[in-house]
Design a protein around this motif. Structure first.
Motif, PDB file in Angstrom:
ATOM      1  N   GLU A 146      13.401   3.497   9.243  1.00 15.48           N
ATOM      2  CA  GLU A 146      14.277   3.567   8.071  1.00 15.48           C
ATOM      3  C   GLU A 146      13.560   3.037   6.838  1.00 15.48           C
ATOM      4  O   GLU A 146      13.610   3.633   5.771  1.00 15.48           O
ATOM      5  CB  GLU A 146      15.509   2.679   8.284  1.00 15.48           C
ATOM      6  CG  GLU A 146      16.626   3.359   9.009  1.00 15.48           C
ATOM      7  CD  GLU A 146      17.704   2.360   9.356  1.00 15.48           C
ATOM      8  OE1 GLU A 146      17.887   1.378   8.599  1.00 15.48           O
ATOM      9  OE2 GLU A 146      18.350   2.551  10.392  1.00 15.48           O
ATOM     10  N   VAL A 147      12.895   1.901   7.022  1.00 16.64           N
ATOM     11  CA  VAL A 147      12.194   1.300   5.897  1.00 16.64           C
ATOM     12  C   VAL A 147      11.108   2.248   5.406  1.00 16.64           C
ATOM     13  O   VAL A 147      10.908   2.415   4.205  1.00 16.64           O
ATOM     14  CB  VAL A 147      11.600  -0.061   6.319  1.00 16.64           C
ATOM     15  CG1 VAL A 147      10.861  -0.686   5.169  1.00 16.64           C
ATOM     16  CG2 VAL A 147      12.699  -0.980   6.809  1.00 16.64           C
ATOM     17  N   LEU A 148      10.416   2.870   6.355  1.00 17.93           N
ATOM     18  CA  LEU A 148       9.351   3.798   5.966  1.00 17.93           C
ATOM     19  C   LEU A 148       9.928   4.997   5.229  1.00 17.93           C
ATOM     20  O   LEU A 148       9.375   5.470   4.239  1.00 17.93           O
ATOM     21  CB  LEU A 148       8.586   4.279   7.198  1.00 17.93           C
ATOM     22  CG  LEU A 148       7.802   3.203   7.950  1.00 17.93           C
ATOM     23  CD1 LEU A 148       7.155   3.793   9.191  1.00 17.93           C
ATOM     24  CD2 LEU A 148       6.749   2.603   7.042  1.00 17.93           C
ATOM     25  N   LEU A 149      11.074   5.495   5.738  1.00 16.96           N
ATOM     26  CA  LEU A 149      11.669   6.672   5.109  1.00 16.96           C
ATOM     27  C   LEU A 149      12.241   6.335   3.736  1.00 16.96           C
ATOM     28  O   LEU A 149      12.333   7.200   2.870  1.00 16.96           O
ATOM     29  CB  LEU A 149      12.767   7.257   6.008  1.00 16.96           C
ATOM     30  CG  LEU A 149      12.248   7.971   7.257  1.00 16.96           C
ATOM     31  CD1 LEU A 149      13.387   8.331   8.176  1.00 16.96           C
ATOM     32  CD2 LEU A 149      11.455   9.208   6.883  1.00 16.96           C
ATOM     33  N   ALA A 150      12.610   5.053   3.541  1.00 16.33           N
ATOM     34  CA  ALA A 150      13.133   4.658   2.234  1.00 16.33           C
ATOM     35  C   ALA A 150      12.008   4.420   1.238  1.00 16.33           C
ATOM     36  O   ALA A 150      12.246   4.203   0.062  1.00 16.33           O
ATOM     37  CB  ALA A 150      13.980   3.394   2.379  1.00 16.33           C
ATOM     38  N   SER A 151      10.774   4.440   1.741  1.00 11.93           N
ATOM     39  CA  SER A 151       9.627   4.240   0.855  1.00 11.93           C
ATOM     40  C   SER A 151       9.167   5.585   0.302  1.00 11.93           C
ATOM     41  O   SER A 151       9.619   6.630   0.766  1.00 11.93           O
ATOM     42  CB  SER A 151       8.487   3.593   1.638  1.00 11.93           C
ATOM     43  OG  SER A 151       7.818   4.573   2.386  1.00 11.93           O
ATOM     44  N   PRO A 152       8.286   5.566  -0.692  1.00 10.59           N
ATOM     45  CA  PRO A 152       7.855   6.849  -1.265  1.00 10.59           C
ATOM     46  C   PRO A 152       7.001   7.699  -0.318  1.00 10.59           C
ATOM     47  O   PRO A 152       6.660   8.822  -0.659  1.00 10.59           O
ATOM     48  CB  PRO A 152       7.008   6.426  -2.479  1.00 10.59           C
ATOM     49  CG  PRO A 152       7.317   5.006  -2.717  1.00 10.59           C
ATOM     50  CD  PRO A 152       7.740   4.431  -1.418  1.00 10.59           C
ATOM     51  N   LEU A 153       6.646   7.171   0.851  1.00 12.29           N
ATOM     52  CA  LEU A 153       5.879   7.978   1.797  1.00 12.29           C
ATOM     53  C   LEU A 153       6.679   9.218   2.176  1.00 12.29           C
ATOM     54  O   LEU A 153       7.870   9.123   2.451  1.00 12.29           O
ATOM     55  CB  LEU A 153       5.593   7.189   3.069  1.00 12.29           C
ATOM     56  CG  LEU A 153       4.408   6.229   3.110  1.00 12.29           C
ATOM     57  CD1 LEU A 153       4.343   5.597   4.484  1.00 12.29           C
ATOM     58  CD2 LEU A 153       3.106   6.946   2.822  1.00 12.29           C
ATOM     59  N   ARG A 154       5.995  10.369   2.198  1.00 11.73           N
ATOM     60  CA  ARG A 154       6.678  11.585   2.639  1.00 11.73           C
ATOM     61  C   ARG A 154       6.692  11.616   4.164  1.00 11.73           C
ATOM     62  O   ARG A 154       5.780  11.083   4.793  1.00 11.73           O
ATOM     63  CB  ARG A 154       5.925  12.818   2.115  1.00 11.73           C
ATOM     64  CG  ARG A 154       5.783  12.875   0.611  1.00 11.73           C
ATOM     65  CD  ARG A 154       7.110  13.207  -0.006  1.00 11.73           C
ATOM     66  NE  ARG A 154       7.038  13.351  -1.454  1.00 11.73           N
ATOM     67  CZ  ARG A 154       6.768  14.513  -2.066  1.00 11.73           C
ATOM     68  NH1 ARG A 154       6.527  15.592  -1.359  1.00 11.73           N
ATOM     69  NH2 ARG A 154       6.742  14.560  -3.371  1.00 11.73           N
ATOM     70  N   PRO A 171      -2.037   5.339   0.159  1.00 13.44           N
ATOM     71  CA  PRO A 171      -0.953   4.875   1.028  1.00 13.44           C
ATOM     72  C   PRO A 171      -1.130   5.389   2.449  1.00 13.44           C
ATOM     73  O   PRO A 171      -0.895   4.676   3.422  1.00 13.44           O
ATOM     74  CB  PRO A 171       0.298   5.481   0.387  1.00 13.44           C
ATOM     75  CG  PRO A 171      -0.073   5.714  -1.027  1.00 13.44           C
ATOM     76  CD  PRO A 171      -1.538   6.010  -1.050  1.00 13.44           C
ATOM     77  N   GLY A 202       0.812  -1.212   0.000  1.00 12.51           N
ATOM     78  CA  GLY A 202       0.000   0.000   0.000  1.00 12.51           C
ATOM     79  C   GLY A 202       0.845   1.262   0.000  1.00 12.51           C
ATOM     80  O   GLY A 202       0.570   2.197  -0.757  1.00 12.51           O
ATOM     81  N   TYR A 256       3.670   1.631  -1.189  1.00 10.59           N
ATOM     82  CA  TYR A 256       4.331   1.809  -2.481  1.00 10.59           C
ATOM     83  C   TYR A 256       3.313   2.081  -3.588  1.00 10.59           C
ATOM     84  O   TYR A 256       3.644   2.061  -4.770  1.00 10.59           O
ATOM     85  CB  TYR A 256       5.198   0.588  -2.823  1.00 10.59           C
ATOM     86  CG  TYR A 256       6.538   0.656  -2.145  1.00 10.59           C
ATOM     87  CD1 TYR A 256       7.590   1.376  -2.715  1.00 10.59           C
ATOM     88  CD2 TYR A 256       6.756   0.054  -0.919  1.00 10.59           C
ATOM     89  CE1 TYR A 256       8.815   1.474  -2.085  1.00 10.59           C
ATOM     90  CE2 TYR A 256       7.976   0.148  -0.284  1.00 10.59           C
ATOM     91  CZ  TYR A 256       8.999   0.857  -0.872  1.00 10.59           C
ATOM     92  OH  TYR A 256      10.206   0.965  -0.243  1.00 10.59           O
TER      93      TYR A 256
END
Lengths: 247, 367
Positions: B205-213, B3, A105, A107
Motif C-alpha cells: 500500500e505504501v509503495l502504491l501510494a508513492s509516485p512509483l508506477r 527510484p 529514493g 520519492y
C-alpha cells in the motif's frame, strides 16, 4: 484570500458489490489543520483513506487532494502526499538509514538532500546511535516515530496517517503526537485516523463516520456542545450506540 | 530511473539478508542436481545375483565369469537346489538368478541348443528390465565368440548406435529436466512470495501510494530474480558439463537467450500467482502445486509424452517446461540452431505475453 483546501471531497461513494462502504461523503480539510477521521471498525475509514491516496478508485464522486483531481492526476497527488499505513511501519530486515534512503529514493529526492536530512532528523530525535540498527531490533514506539519521519521525509504538504498509534503504549503515543504537532506547526496538513478517543481531542477538527456516512463533523468542542457530551468519546458512543441496538 | 534502482537495491537487501531464502536460491539447484544425478539412473551397477549351475562345465563357467567381470553384476551366492531360488529372492539380497540346465555343454555341442533361464526380481520393473537386457547381451556376446570357429549359415550382426547419447548416460536426461524445474520453481515461487509478502505486511500500500508506477514496482521485484536465476542456470549447466559430462554442442548465445525467455515466462507466472493470492502460504502452495508435479511428470522430463494417454498429452502441451526441455535437448545435445526450435520458442514467448497481460489486467482491477 481563500486558500485551496488540502482535501475537497464531494459526494464520494464507494461500493463493493451491494455493500456501500462510503455513502455520499462530502467534506473539506483545510491547509495546516490536523483532521481526525474516526469511526468503528468497518465504518469505511480505511476505504476512504485509500481513495484519497489514489490506491482505489471511487465508484462516484469528486476527490481533490492538494488541488489535483485524484482520478485524473493520481501521479501528481502521490508526489504531494505522505502515507503511513496502519499495519506496516518499516522493512524489518533493513537498517534505519537504509529504510530512509529507500523511501526518500522512491520519492525522487537526490542524494545530497537525503544525506543532509537524515543526519539532521536523527539527531533532532536523539536517535543517531541507532542509525545502522536493523528495524527489527528497535522498540515499537521508536518504530512508529521513524515510520512517521519516513512518511514525511520528502516534506509533503499533506500526510495521511492510518491508525499510526495502534498497539503503542501511552507515553510513546504522547511523543508521537508531539511529532504530529510539530509537523502541523509548519503549515502542513495532517489527516489521521485513530481508535483512541483521547487522541481525537488533540485534533483541530474531527469527522465521525458511521456505517459509511458522516455522522458528525466539527471541532471537538463544537461536537461536545452539540451532543451535550463531556468528551469526544461520549459523542462517539452516542453515535455508535443506536447502531448497536439496531443490530 | 533512480527510484527504480533504489527499489532494486532494497530487493537485494531482502534476498541477501534472509539466509533461508539464500539457501533455497542457491542450495536447491545444486542439491537437486546431485540428487537427480544419483537417483534417476538408467544404468545398473553391482547388482547382486545368484547362480544355479546344474551343469558346471567350461561353457557355463565362461558365461558366469563374463557376467561377473562386466561390472554390472556381483555374485552373491551359488545355489544348489531349485528351492533355494525362492529363498534367495525373498531374502531381498539377490535381484537376479541365472539357471543353467544340466548337461549344458553336452547339449550345446550335440544339438547346438542349450537353455539358460534368467529370473529377475521385477518388483522394480525398470531395474528388472535393464538387468535382463544386460544379461542377455552378455550371453549373446559369449555365443558370438564361440561361433567364430563354427561358421553358421546365416549371420546377421546388429550394431545399434545411440545417437546424441552414446553411453546412454542418464545425466543427458536429467540435466535439461532439472534445469527446467529449478528455474520454474525458483523464479515463480520466489517472485510470487516476495510480492505477496509486501501485500501481507502492508508495505505494498505504501509503495502504491508513492509516485512509483506499478510496473516499476513489479519490475524492481522481478529484476533481482532474473539475475539470480541466470546465475542458477549457468551453475546448473556448469555442473552438468563438468560433473556429469553433458555436452553443449549448440551455441551458448542461443542457450542463454532461451534461458532468459523461459525465466521471463516463469516470472510472469509468479507475478500472476501473486495477483490472485493474498497470503504467502497460499502463494507457496499454488506455486508448488501448479509447478512441481506437472513439471516432473507432464513435461517429458522423466516419462515420454508420446506414450501418455491423449488427454494427458494435451495437458502436457500446456506445460511450459515441456517446450523448454525440448529446446534444451536440441541445443545442448544435438547442437541444432534456432531453425529447429523456433516453434517451441514462439510458444514460450506467447505464454509469457499471455501471463504478463493477465497480471497487468488483474493488477489494474485491484487498483
Amino acid at each position: 484570500m481563500t486558500k485551496e483546501p488540502a482535501i475537497r471531497v464531494r459526494d464520494l461513494v464507494k461500493k463493493f458489490g451491494s455493500f456501500t462502504a462510503n455513502d455520499k461523503l462530502t467534506f473539506e480539510v483545510h491547509q495546516g489543520e490536523i483532521f481526525g477521521f474516526l469511526g468503528a471498525n468497518g465504518a469505511g475509514k480505511t476505504t476512504a483513506i485509500k481513495i484519497l491516496c489514489g490506491l482505489t478508485a471511487p465508484t462516484s464522486g469528486e476527490v481533490y487532494v492538494t488541488g489535483c483531481n485524484v482520478a485524473i492526476q493520481p501521479e501528481k497527488v502521490k508526489k504531494n502526499i505522505g502515507y503511513m499505513s496502519q499495519r506496516f511501519s518499516l522493512y524489518d530486515d533493513m537498517t534505519v538509514a537504509e529504510n530512509i534512503w529507500f523511501y526518500a529514493g522512491i520519492y525522487g529526492m537526490d542524494r545530497q538532500q537525503i544525506r543532509g536530512r537524515i543526519s539532521q532528523l536523527l539527531s533532532e530525535m536523539g536517535i543517531s546511535h541507532i542509525r545502522n540498527t536493523l528495524i527489527r531490533d528497535i522498540p515499537i514506539g521508536w518504530k512508529q516515530k521513524l515510520a512517521f519521519l519516513v512518511a514525511v521525509f520528502h516534506d509533503p504538504p499533506l500526510v495521511f496517517l492510518d491508525e499510526p498509534t495502534a498497539g503503542v503504549d501511552p507515553l510513546a503515543r504522547r511523543q508521537f503526537w508531539e511529532l504530529i504537532y510539530q509537523y502541523a506547526a509548519r503549515g502542513k496538513t495532517v489527516f489521521v485516523t485513530t481508535h483512541y478517543m483521547d487522541e481525537a481531542e488533540y485534533c483541530d477538527r474531527v469527522c465521525i463516520l458511521s456505517e459509511g456516512r458522516i455522522a458528525a463533523l466539527g471541532t471537538p468542542n463544537e461536537l461536545k456542545k452539540l451532543w451535550n457530551a463531556r468528551s469526544v468519546e461520549d459523542v462517539f458512543l452516542r453515535i455508535a450506540r443506536p447502531n448497536h441496538n439496531k443490530n | 530511473m533512480k527510484p527504480f534502482l533504489g527499489f532494486v537495491r532494497k530487493e537485494f537487501y531482502h534476498i541477501l539478508r534472509d539466509y533461508r531464502t539464500l539457501l533455497v536460491l542457491f542450495g536447491m539447484p545444486v542439491a537437486q542436481m546431485l540428487i537427480f544425478g544419483f537417483v534417476i539412473s538408467t544404468e545398473i551397477r553391482n547388482v547382486n545375483i545368484a547362480v544355479y549351475d546344474q551343469s558346471n562345465d567350461t561353457y557355463t563357467r565362461q558365461i558366469t565369469d563374463k557376467l561377473l567381470s562386466s561390472g554390472f553384476f556381483r555374485l552373491h551366492q551359488r545355489i544348489q537346489s531349485p528351492g533355494q531360488i525362492q529363498q534367495a529372492f525373498r531374502s531381498g539380497k539377490v535381484k537376479e538368478v541365472i539357471v543353467y540346465e544340466s548337461d549344458f555343454a553336452g547339449k550345446l555341442l550335440r544339438s547346438g541348443l542349450a537353455n539358460v533361464q534368467i529370473i529377475a526380481d521385477a518388483s522394480d520393473a525398470n531395474q528388472a528390465h535393464m538387468m535382463v537386457g544386460y544379461t542377455t547381451e552378455i550371453i549373446l556376446s559369449c555365443m558370438a565368440s564361440w561361433n567364430k570357429n563354427v561358421p553358421s549359415p546365416v549371420n546377421v550382426q546388429i550394431k545399434p548406435r545411440m545417437l546424441y547419447n552414446e553411453n546412454l548416460s542418464s545425466a543427458f536426461m536429467f540435466v535439461p529436466g532439472t534445469m527446467a524445474m529449478i528455474l520454474m520453481l525458483i523464479c515463480t515461487l520466489m517472485t510470487s512470495i516476495s510480492i505477496v509478502r509486501e501485500k501481507e505486511t502492508g508495505s505494498m500500500e505504501v509503495l502504491l501510494a508513492s509516485p512509483l508506477r506499478p510496473f516499476q514496482i513489479i519490475g524492481g521485484k522481478v529484476l533481482p530474480y532474473i539475475v539470480l536465476s541466470l546465475i542458477n542456470a549457468v551453475s546448473v549447466i556448469f555442473l552438468g558439463v563438468f560433473v556429469f559430462g553433458v555436452p553443449v554442442h549448440g551455441s551458448f548465445f542461443l542457450l542463454f537467450v532461451e534461458c532468459l525467455l523461459y525465466i521471463s515466462l516463469a516470472l510472469s507466472v509468479g507475478i500472476f500467482i501473486s495477483t490472485v493470492t493474498s497470503s504467502q502460504q497460499l502463494a507457496l502452495f499454488l506455486s508448488m502445486l501448479i509447478l512441481m508435479l506437472p513439471t516432473i511428470l507432464l513435461s517429458g522430463f522423466i516419462f515420454p509424452v508420446e506414450s501418455m494417454p491423449t488427454i494427458l498429452q494435451w495437458l502436457c502441451h500446456l506445460m511450459p517446461p515441456k517446450y523448454f526441455i525440448t529446446i534444451l535437448k536440441n541445443v545442448m545435445l544435438k547442437g541444432t540452431g534456432i531453425d529447429t526450435v523456433w516453434r517451441e520458442t514462439i510458444v514460450l514467448l506467447g505464454m509469457t505475453i499471455l501471463f504478463m497481460s493477465m497480471s497487468i489486467k488483474r493488477f489494474q482491477i485491484r487498483l
